[in-house]
Design a protein around this motif. Sequence first.
Motif, PDB file in Angstrom:
ATOM      1  N   GLU A 258       2.486   1.594  10.570  1.00  0.00           N
ATOM      2  CA  GLU A 258       3.457   2.103  11.527  1.00  0.00           C
ATOM      3  C   GLU A 258       4.855   2.025  10.936  1.00  0.00           C
ATOM      4  N   GLY A 259       5.762   2.847  11.449  1.00  0.00           N
ATOM      5  CA  GLY A 259       7.158   2.791  11.046  1.00  0.00           C
ATOM      6  C   GLY A 259       7.470   3.607   9.818  1.00  0.00           C
ATOM      7  N   PRO A 308      16.098  -0.666  11.136  1.00  0.00           N
ATOM      8  CA  PRO A 308      15.034  -1.604  11.527  1.00  0.00           C
ATOM      9  C   PRO A 308      13.662  -0.949  11.665  1.00  0.00           C
ATOM     10  N   SER A 309      13.630   0.386  11.661  1.00  0.00           N
ATOM     11  CA  SER A 309      12.329   1.083  11.745  1.00  0.00           C
ATOM     12  C   SER A 309      11.562   1.015  10.427  1.00  0.00           C
ATOM     13  N   ALA A 336       9.448 -10.425   2.860  1.00  0.00           N
ATOM     14  CA  ALA A 336       9.037 -11.505   3.764  1.00  0.00           C
ATOM     15  C   ALA A 336      10.091 -11.754   4.833  1.00  0.00           C
ATOM     16  N   ASP A 337      11.365 -11.744   4.450  1.00  0.00           N
ATOM     17  CA  ASP A 337      12.449 -12.001   5.400  1.00  0.00           C
ATOM     18  C   ASP A 337      12.503 -10.941   6.494  1.00  0.00           C
ATOM     19  N   TYR A 338      12.198  -9.691   6.145  1.00  0.00           N
ATOM     20  CA  TYR A 338      12.291  -8.592   7.113  1.00  0.00           C
ATOM     21  C   TYR A 338      10.921  -8.190   7.670  1.00  0.00           C
ATOM     22  N   ASP A 339       9.882  -8.936   7.273  1.00  0.00           N
ATOM     23  CA  ASP A 339       8.522  -8.678   7.763  1.00  0.00           C
ATOM     24  C   ASP A 339       8.103  -7.225   7.519  1.00  0.00           C
ATOM     25  N   VAL A 340       8.308  -6.774   6.269  1.00  0.00           N
ATOM     26  CA  VAL A 340       7.863  -5.432   5.882  1.00  0.00           C
ATOM     27  C   VAL A 340       6.828  -5.568   4.761  1.00  0.00           C
TER      28      VAL A 340
END
Length: 529
Positions: A258-259, A308-309, A336-340
């Motif tokens: 997603e995203g 943020p998307s 990891a910091d931005y959970d991507v």
Amino acid sequence: MKQPFIYKVASTEEEYEQIHQLNYATFVEEIPQHNQNESRRLTDKFHNENTYIIAKKEKEVIGMIAVRGERPFSLDHKLPNIDDYLEEESTPCEIRLLSVKKEYRKRTTFFGMIDQLASYCLKQKFDVALISGTERELVLYRKLGFEPFAHTVGTKEAAFQPMKLTKENFVKATQAYQRILARYEPISFLSGPVPMDEDVAQSLSRATQSHRSHEFLELMASVQSLLTEKANARHASILVGTGTLANDVVAQQIKQLEGDGLILSNGEFGERLIDHAKRAGLPFHTIQKEWNTAISMEEVRSMLDEHPSIRWIWTVHCETSTGYLYDLGALKEAAADYDVQLCIDACSSLGLDEVDLDGVYLASSVSGKGLGSYPGLAIVFHHHKPFPNSTIPRYLDLGLYTSKKSTPFTHSSNALFALKKALELDGPAKAEWMGLLRTELESQGWTVLGDETYSNGIITISLPSTLSSVTYGNRLKKQGILVNYESSYLQEQNWMQIALMGTVSHVNITRLLDAMKRLKETEQKRISS
């Protein structure tokens, strides 16, 4: 019309008889090394083990050189500790009985025989040649690259200097030798296909196994295990194909996320990832810069803050077109910091640079670059086990490969055997060689892209507009040295590239640097004139 001399390996009884006569004329009558006899012929004591390189004028043998790889050598009897002067695991040969009839003692005759001798020695994999040099010819031998390594031997009337010629000194010798090497032992600094270790080459020729057999599945599992261990990855799927296929497979997996995404590009292969994404219909943002312009982590984090998307990042690890190496550790921290999810093209870095895929969602690679095997296998690393997906074309469905133990379709056991052997080999320290290359090329005056933070696998040379990378690449090719310059993207930038992928030796690097030095000297002479 004047007939040219013939240079060959002696093979007939008539040639051997003339060799015995020439042997007598030289080493009995001219150099008093043996006693005279009525037959005026001298058969060498190692005759049955010698290979004779001869020069002929029509049917007349006018010159000869004998080469032999069997121990003990003639020199062993004169100097019992020869091995103390040799590198461990070297493969020596002894060269003896150099003789040319007086009326034909011209440089061309000698070099014609040396040409044939070089061909034979290179094919036999000899890496050091030993001679007992006559004192009157020491200057000639030194010019050819021979070096004394012990005290003189023999008698006062026939004294000889033990000398050796290593392959490295052979490389540094005259331009005539460069032409010989170019003809008989070309060397490759290409990024693909790469020069092959002999054991890897032999592995390719093993008996083919059915891709449905138990033996094949065991082979596949062992190669997958070696790959995941090397890259610190959870899973590795192996496909029949190239890095382009691996990236298409990655694109289809990204499509299930997603995203939006973020693709980084500062060279040809970053641009190709953008093309992969467009063809797969992926929504994404980009950070695109001029080739070889750094992309900082501050810029990446700023883009993630602004959008943020963004749920995934896709980038090459090593930008092959320049050698630029992205900071994989910093990219993993940001992901990891931005959970991507982080996706990496490691086609040109795996096996050459530090590649730790822990924390990487997907990564692509190939068998035929830094891993040092043949092209033909595409590799996709993944930290999850995808399921088959009917919306993905069958050949691009990573879940289908996973469910069938990487073998849903016909596979190549030969390519797997070769890759397995390549993964088992302990490769040399490419970082040290790349440091040497950078230092020496810059000292010669070449403009080299990047610094020690760039890849250990490839170095890019930028030529001024007054010089042509095609012209220089062709000149190196004529000397038997293959570099990257024929790709359209390199020609557009007027760049040449030297890759240290696959099997490369210090001798080959010495030969390359010597050739590059001569090119630079030629350029400087042209400018000054």
